[in-house]
Enzyme design. Structure first.
Site, PDB file in Angstrom:
ATOM      1  N   HIS A  20       0.834  -1.207   0.000  1.00  0.00           N
ATOM      2  CA  HIS A  20       0.000   0.000   0.000  1.00  0.00           C
ATOM      3  C   HIS A  20       0.870   1.259   0.000  1.00  0.00           C
ATOM      4  CE1 HIS A  20      -3.748   2.221   1.178  1.00  0.00           C
ATOM      5  NE2 HIS A  20      -2.847   3.075   1.638  1.00  0.00           N
ATOM      6  N   GLU A  21       1.818   1.314   0.916  1.00  0.00           N
ATOM      7  CA  GLU A  21       2.662   2.506   1.027  1.00  0.00           C
ATOM      8  C   GLU A  21       3.671   2.601  -0.112  1.00  0.00           C
ATOM      9  OE1 GLU A  21       1.896   4.843   3.021  1.00  0.00           O
ATOM     10  OE2 GLU A  21       0.351   3.632   3.998  1.00  0.00           O
ATOM     11  N   HIS A  24       1.938   4.281  -2.987  1.00  0.00           N
ATOM     12  CA  HIS A  24       1.903   5.741  -2.800  1.00  0.00           C
ATOM     13  C   HIS A  24       3.242   6.355  -3.205  1.00  0.00           C
ATOM     14  CE1 HIS A  24      -1.974   5.996  -0.986  1.00  0.00           C
ATOM     15  NE2 HIS A  24      -1.651   5.434   0.165  1.00  0.00           N
TER      16      HIS A  24
END
Length: 203
Positions: A20-21, A24
């Site tokens: 997820h990170e 980003h």
């Protein structure tokens, strides 16, 4: 929660948070912001992304978070569009992982493996899909500083955006209270149900 389930949940949660990170960071980097790269966030190493409380909440309550990736929007050519793309990248990465894992699960029973291994893998797959879906759904909530709020903020006029972002200091308390009371499920479940429907289409 038995020890096997706890172990699988921690493994799946660490990977879900990391992907997820990383998503980003990778999108921000691709759009011209060197901040995530400079801070070492372009990695799957969970230690770079881990928020201990967020991990515990994800494992125990299926709703949690990681350490946010810092970005400098001054590096973006199109502030609103690029901020929305960076915000959307995290949940989209989790949904993609859930789709891929679900697709693998459809072929699992065809593999010539010991039934005990198949059972263990199937259990890990189910937990991984669930955690990725819930992490994506949770982060799509339009409450600062979650990804959903960044997407909403990118659509608001300047004055309305400033007013909207004023609730940011109170957001962690609202989130924790919502998780403990179960009130947050009213918002999350419809999102999670839709994402689960999408993921099942890849099974």
């Amino acid at each position: 929660m038995d020890l096997e389930l706890l172990a699988y949940s921690i493994i799946a949660a660490l990977f879900a948070i990391s992907i997820h990170e990383l998503a980003h960071a990778a999108v921000a980097d691709r759009l011209g912001d060197p901040t995530p790269r400079a801070l070492g966030r372009l990695t799957l190493n969970p230690l770079k992304h881990l928020d201990p409380i967020g991990l515990i909440m994800l494992v125990l309550f299926r709703m949690g978070w990681a350490k946010p990736v810092e970005v400098n929007p001054l590096h973006f050519k199109h502030y609103r569009r690029d901020m929305a793309l960076v915000a959307l990248a995290g949940p989209l990465a989790n949904v993609t992982v859930a789709c891929v894992v679900n697709l693998f699960g459809t072929f699992l029973t065809r593999l010539p493996l010991n039934p005990q291994y198949v059972y263990a893998l199937a259990r890990l797959i189910r937990i991984s899909i669930q955690l990725n879906i819930m992490l994506a759904a949770f982060n799509l909530i339009p409450l600062p500083p979650l990804d959903g709020s960044r997407i909403v903020a990118s659509l608001l006029p300047f004055k309305q955006r400033l007013a909207y972002e004023k609730i940011t200091p109170y957001a962690p308390f609202i989130l924790i209270l919502g998780i403990w009371t179960g009130a947050l499920n009213i918002v999350i479940l419809p999102i999670a149900t839709f994402l689960e429907w999408v993921v099942k289409g890849f099974g």
